[in-house]
Design a protein around this motif. Structure first.
Motif, PDB file in Angstrom:
ATOM      1  N   ALA A  27      -1.091   4.694  16.984  1.00  0.00           N
ATOM      2  CA  ALA A  27      -1.896   5.561  16.120  1.00  0.00           C
ATOM      3  C   ALA A  27      -1.450   7.006  16.241  1.00  0.00           C
ATOM      4  O   ALA A  27      -1.379   7.740  15.243  1.00  0.00           O
ATOM      5  CB  ALA A  27      -3.376   5.428  16.480  1.00  0.00           C
ATOM      6  N   ASN A  28      -1.141   7.440  17.445  1.00  0.00           N
ATOM      7  CA  ASN A  28      -0.676   8.807  17.666  1.00  0.00           C
ATOM      8  C   ASN A  28       0.638   9.053  16.943  1.00  0.00           C
ATOM      9  O   ASN A  28       0.809  10.073  16.251  1.00  0.00           O
ATOM     10  CB  ASN A  28      -0.528   9.056  19.166  1.00  0.00           C
ATOM     11  N   LEU A  29       1.586   8.133  17.082  1.00  0.00           N
ATOM     12  CA  LEU A  29       2.905   8.313  16.474  1.00  0.00           C
ATOM     13  C   LEU A  29       2.829   8.261  14.950  1.00  0.00           C
ATOM     14  O   LEU A  29       3.490   9.040  14.257  1.00  0.00           O
ATOM     15  CB  LEU A  29       3.865   7.239  16.997  1.00  0.00           C
ATOM     16  N   VAL A  30       2.023   7.350  14.421  1.00  0.00           N
ATOM     17  CA  VAL A  30       1.852   7.278  12.966  1.00  0.00           C
ATOM     18  C   VAL A  30       1.267   8.577  12.437  1.00  0.00           C
ATOM     19  O   VAL A  30       1.699   9.114  11.408  1.00  0.00           O
ATOM     20  CB  VAL A  30       0.956   6.082  12.585  1.00  0.00           C
ATOM     21  N   GLY A  31       0.276   9.122  13.156  1.00  0.00           N
ATOM     22  CA  GLY A  31      -0.320  10.382  12.735  1.00  0.00           C
ATOM     23  C   GLY A  31       0.690  11.509  12.726  1.00  0.00           C
ATOM     24  O   GLY A  31       0.709  12.339  11.809  1.00  0.00           O
ATOM     25  N   ALA A  32       1.551  11.554  13.756  1.00  0.00           N
ATOM     26  CA  ALA A  32       2.569  12.603  13.816  1.00  0.00           C
ATOM     27  C   ALA A  32       3.518  12.508  12.624  1.00  0.00           C
ATOM     28  O   ALA A  32       3.912  13.521  12.035  1.00  0.00           O
ATOM     29  CB  ALA A  32       3.342  12.498  15.127  1.00  0.00           C
ATOM     30  N   LEU A  33       3.876  11.285  12.241  1.00  0.00           N
ATOM     31  CA  LEU A  33       4.768  11.084  11.095  1.00  0.00           C
ATOM     32  C   LEU A  33       4.084  11.479   9.789  1.00  0.00           C
ATOM     33  O   LEU A  33       4.697  12.118   8.925  1.00  0.00           O
ATOM     34  CB  LEU A  33       5.224   9.624  11.037  1.00  0.00           C
ATOM     35  N   LEU A  34       2.816  11.098   9.640  1.00  0.00           N
ATOM     36  CA  LEU A  34       2.107  11.382   8.398  1.00  0.00           C
ATOM     37  C   LEU A  34       1.790  12.866   8.226  1.00  0.00           C
ATOM     38  O   LEU A  34       1.538  13.323   7.108  1.00  0.00           O
ATOM     39  CB  LEU A  34       0.802  10.577   8.346  1.00  0.00           C
ATOM     40  N   GLN A  35       1.799  13.617   9.315  1.00  0.00           N
ATOM     41  CA  GLN A  35       1.475  15.041   9.246  1.00  0.00           C
ATOM     42  C   GLN A  35       2.713  15.929   9.138  1.00  0.00           C
ATOM     43  O   GLN A  35       2.618  17.138   9.290  1.00  0.00           O
ATOM     44  CB  GLN A  35       0.654  15.456  10.465  1.00  0.00           C
ATOM     45  N   TRP A  36       3.878  15.351   8.865  1.00  0.00           N
ATOM     46  CA  TRP A  36       5.078  16.165   8.671  1.00  0.00           C
ATOM     47  C   TRP A  36       4.848  17.229   7.607  1.00  0.00           C
ATOM     48  O   TRP A  36       4.215  16.974   6.579  1.00  0.00           O
ATOM     49  CB  TRP A  36       6.240  15.280   8.228  1.00  0.00           C
ATOM     50  N   ASP A  37       5.399  18.423   7.847  1.00  0.00           N
ATOM     51  CA  ASP A  37       5.280  19.480   6.841  1.00  0.00           C
ATOM     52  C   ASP A  37       6.636  19.992   6.349  1.00  0.00           C
ATOM     53  O   ASP A  37       6.693  20.906   5.519  1.00  0.00           O
ATOM     54  CB  ASP A  37       4.453  20.650   7.379  1.00  0.00           C
ATOM     55  N   ASN A  38       7.724  19.386   6.835  1.00  0.00           N
ATOM     56  CA  ASN A  38       9.059  19.767   6.367  1.00  0.00           C
ATOM     57  C   ASN A  38       9.245  19.318   4.919  1.00  0.00           C
ATOM     58  O   ASN A  38       9.085  18.136   4.610  1.00  0.00           O
ATOM     59  CB  ASN A  38      10.118  19.134   7.270  1.00  0.00           C
ATOM     60  N   PRO A  39       9.598  20.238   3.996  1.00  0.00           N
ATOM     61  CA  PRO A  39       9.716  19.872   2.583  1.00  0.00           C
ATOM     62  C   PRO A  39      10.714  18.746   2.323  1.00  0.00           C
ATOM     63  O   PRO A  39      10.449  17.853   1.499  1.00  0.00           O
ATOM     64  CB  PRO A  39      10.171  21.179   1.909  1.00  0.00           C
ATOM     65  N   LEU A  40      11.862  18.779   2.982  1.00  0.00           N
ATOM     66  CA  LEU A  40      12.873  17.743   2.765  1.00  0.00           C
ATOM     67  C   LEU A  40      12.375  16.382   3.244  1.00  0.00           C
ATOM     68  O   LEU A  40      12.518  15.372   2.547  1.00  0.00           O
ATOM     69  CB  LEU A  40      14.165  18.113   3.492  1.00  0.00           C
ATOM     70  N   VAL A  41      11.778  16.364   4.416  1.00  0.00           N
ATOM     71  CA  VAL A  41      11.248  15.104   4.953  1.00  0.00           C
ATOM     72  C   VAL A  41      10.150  14.558   4.046  1.00  0.00           C
ATOM     73  O   VAL A  41      10.094  13.354   3.759  1.00  0.00           O
ATOM     74  CB  VAL A  41      10.720  15.322   6.384  1.00  0.00           C
ATOM     75  N   CYS A  42       9.271  15.425   3.570  1.00  0.00           N
ATOM     76  CA  CYS A  42       8.192  14.988   2.675  1.00  0.00           C
ATOM     77  C   CYS A  42       8.742  14.446   1.366  1.00  0.00           C
ATOM     78  O   CYS A  42       8.201  13.491   0.799  1.00  0.00           O
ATOM     79  CB  CYS A  42       7.232  16.142   2.415  1.00  0.00           C
ATOM     80  N   SER A  43       9.824  15.040   0.864  1.00  0.00           N
ATOM     81  CA  SER A  43      10.443  14.557  -0.364  1.00  0.00           C
ATOM     82  C   SER A  43      11.008  13.147  -0.180  1.00  0.00           C
ATOM     83  O   SER A  43      10.838  12.277  -1.039  1.00  0.00           O
ATOM     84  CB  SER A  43      11.548  15.511  -0.806  1.00  0.00           C
ATOM     85  N   VAL A  44      11.664  12.927   0.957  1.00  0.00           N
ATOM     86  CA  VAL A  44      12.190  11.586   1.254  1.00  0.00           C
ATOM     87  C   VAL A  44      11.045  10.593   1.385  1.00  0.00           C
ATOM     88  O   VAL A  44      11.124   9.459   0.889  1.00  0.00           O
ATOM     89  CB  VAL A  44      13.045  11.626   2.533  1.00  0.00           C
ATOM     90  N   ARG A  45       9.971  10.998   2.040  1.00  0.00           N
ATOM     91  CA  ARG A  45       8.793  10.130   2.184  1.00  0.00           C
ATOM     92  C   ARG A  45       8.237   9.724   0.817  1.00  0.00           C
ATOM     93  O   ARG A  45       7.955   8.542   0.556  1.00  0.00           O
ATOM     94  CB  ARG A  45       7.718  10.864   2.981  1.00  0.00           C
ATOM     95  N   ASP A  46       8.089  10.711  -0.086  1.00  0.00           N
ATOM     96  CA  ASP A  46       7.457  10.463  -1.379  1.00  0.00           C
ATOM     97  C   ASP A  46       8.352   9.682  -2.340  1.00  0.00           C
ATOM     98  O   ASP A  46       7.845   8.920  -3.174  1.00  0.00           O
ATOM     99  CB  ASP A  46       7.062  11.792  -2.035  1.00  0.00           C
ATOM    100  N   ASN A  47       9.650   9.879  -2.259  1.00  0.00           N
ATOM    101  CA  ASN A  47      10.554   9.282  -3.246  1.00  0.00           C
ATOM    102  C   ASN A  47      11.318   8.056  -2.762  1.00  0.00           C
ATOM    103  O   ASN A  47      11.873   7.307  -3.582  1.00  0.00           O
ATOM    104  CB  ASN A  47      11.555  10.338  -3.717  1.00  0.00           C
ATOM    105  N   VAL A  48      11.347   7.853  -1.436  1.00  0.00           N
ATOM    106  CA  VAL A  48      12.114   6.718  -0.908  1.00  0.00           C
ATOM    107  C   VAL A  48      11.256   5.834  -0.001  1.00  0.00           C
ATOM    108  O   VAL A  48      11.101   4.642  -0.259  1.00  0.00           O
ATOM    109  CB  VAL A  48      13.358   7.215  -0.123  1.00  0.00           C
TER     110      VAL A  48
END
Length: 326
Positions: A277-298
């Motif tokens: 749960a801790n690790l999933v939360g850390a991943l879901l709270q990313w604020d890097n624009p590039l990382v978020c773009s990859v998350r949303d589109n891939v």
């Protein structure tokens, strides 16, 4: 389930049964769950507003509980399920839960004429910010907003301030979420820091001490990123109830041994869930624009598969001691 980004663009939509036949969602209002459980108990079994002050054990292994109102109770068995700030856990030597770097607003929107949403789980992902909402009845919708915060910040209880802060975070997001916040009764809105406690083997104390034992958040507080905190507490309760009933009814184990057995069995489930749960939360709270773009589109539209992600929700247990197995 429907997943969108902060602009309202749908990233993915699916049903749980299409992804994995073993999965389903049952959203239940906490108040309803607690009342349902309480109604199964004899009258006057529950004593409310009983805050614990001190704990002491005597030579017979019984436990003396002193409450803040000055009254005292002598107990042969104590089950500490007093939440993340558990005084029972402190007495047993557990450390304080650790702040994980993000906080959450939570509330329960109320639609007196009937809520307008389909029976779906709705998630919205942004940068260092995410939200979700799901109907829990024909008139109520649970919602949350999780945001990064380097510190706990001041404790705020004024509902008007909480609503203003929550709406400010999602002011450019889909209007449904802002309406939900506006329709949230004052007594249901809150802002809390997210915390957990990792039960490292050989470091954390055992779940029991004599005839005192911990259950749920008092023992293994975890972040809500897997939706398993209350579920895990219910699992604890069933396993502990079965072991204690067997011991009390003349089984091969003593009460102390039954509690130790419960702790060993449940640790192997609670500890991995807390870490995950801790690790999933850390991943879901990313604020890097590039990382978020990859998350949303891939990642979300093409790579995520629900079955493996929700495997942790599968739990089988024996029926309660003495109940029918049909």
């Amino acid at each position: 389930m429907v997943v969108k980004n902060g602009d309202g663009r749908e990233l993915r939509s699916f049903t749980f049964k299409d992804e994995d036949q073993s999965q389903e969602v049952r959203a239940v209002e906490r108040r309803v769950l607690l009342e349902t459980l309480a109604n199964q108990l004899p009258p006057e079994t529950i004593r409310f507003s009983s805050k614990l002050k001190t704990i002491q054990t005597n030579a017979n292994g019984d436990t003396q509980l002193e409450l803040e109102d000055g009254s005292q109770l002598l107990a042969k068995i104590v089950i500490g399920c007093d939440g993340i700030r558990s005084k029972v856990a402190t007495w047993m030597g557990f450390s304080e839960p650790k702040y994980v770097g993000h906080c959450a607003f939570r509330g329960l929107g109320f639609y007196p004429e009937g809520q307008p949403f389909q029976n779906k789980v709705n998630y919205i992902y942004g940068r260092g910010l995410r939200a979700g909402y799901v109907p829990v009845s024909s008139t109520k919708v649970y919602w949350f907003i999780c945001f990064n915060s380097p510190s706990l910040g001041p404790k705020i209880t004024d509902p008007a301030i909480l609503k203003t802060q929550a709406k400010e975070l999602v002011r450019t997001w889909p209007r449904d979420l802002q309406d939900l916040i506006d329709l949230t009764p004052d007594e249901t809105i809150s802002r809390t820091p997210l915390v957990d406690r990792w039960l490292w083997p050989g470091v954390a104390p055992p779940a029991s001490k004599g005839r005192v034992v911990l259950v749920g958040d008092a023992w293994h507080p975890m972040t809500p990123n897997l939706g398993q905190g209350a579920c895990c507490a219910l699992e604890d309760s069933v396993v502990l109830a079965n072991k204690l009933a067997c011991a009390i009814k003349g089984g091969t184990e003593s009460v102390e041994e039954a509690m130790e057995s419960y702790g060993s069995e449940r640790w192997s489930r609670a500890f991995p869930l807390t870490v995950r749960a801790n690790l999933v939360g850390a991943l879901l709270q990313w604020d890097n624009p590039l990382v978020c773009s990859v998350r949303d589109n891939v990642v979300i539209p093409k790579l995520v598969r629900l079955g493996p992600m929700l495997e942790h929700t599968n739990f089988e247990c024996e029926p309660l001691y003495g109940s029918s197995k049909t």
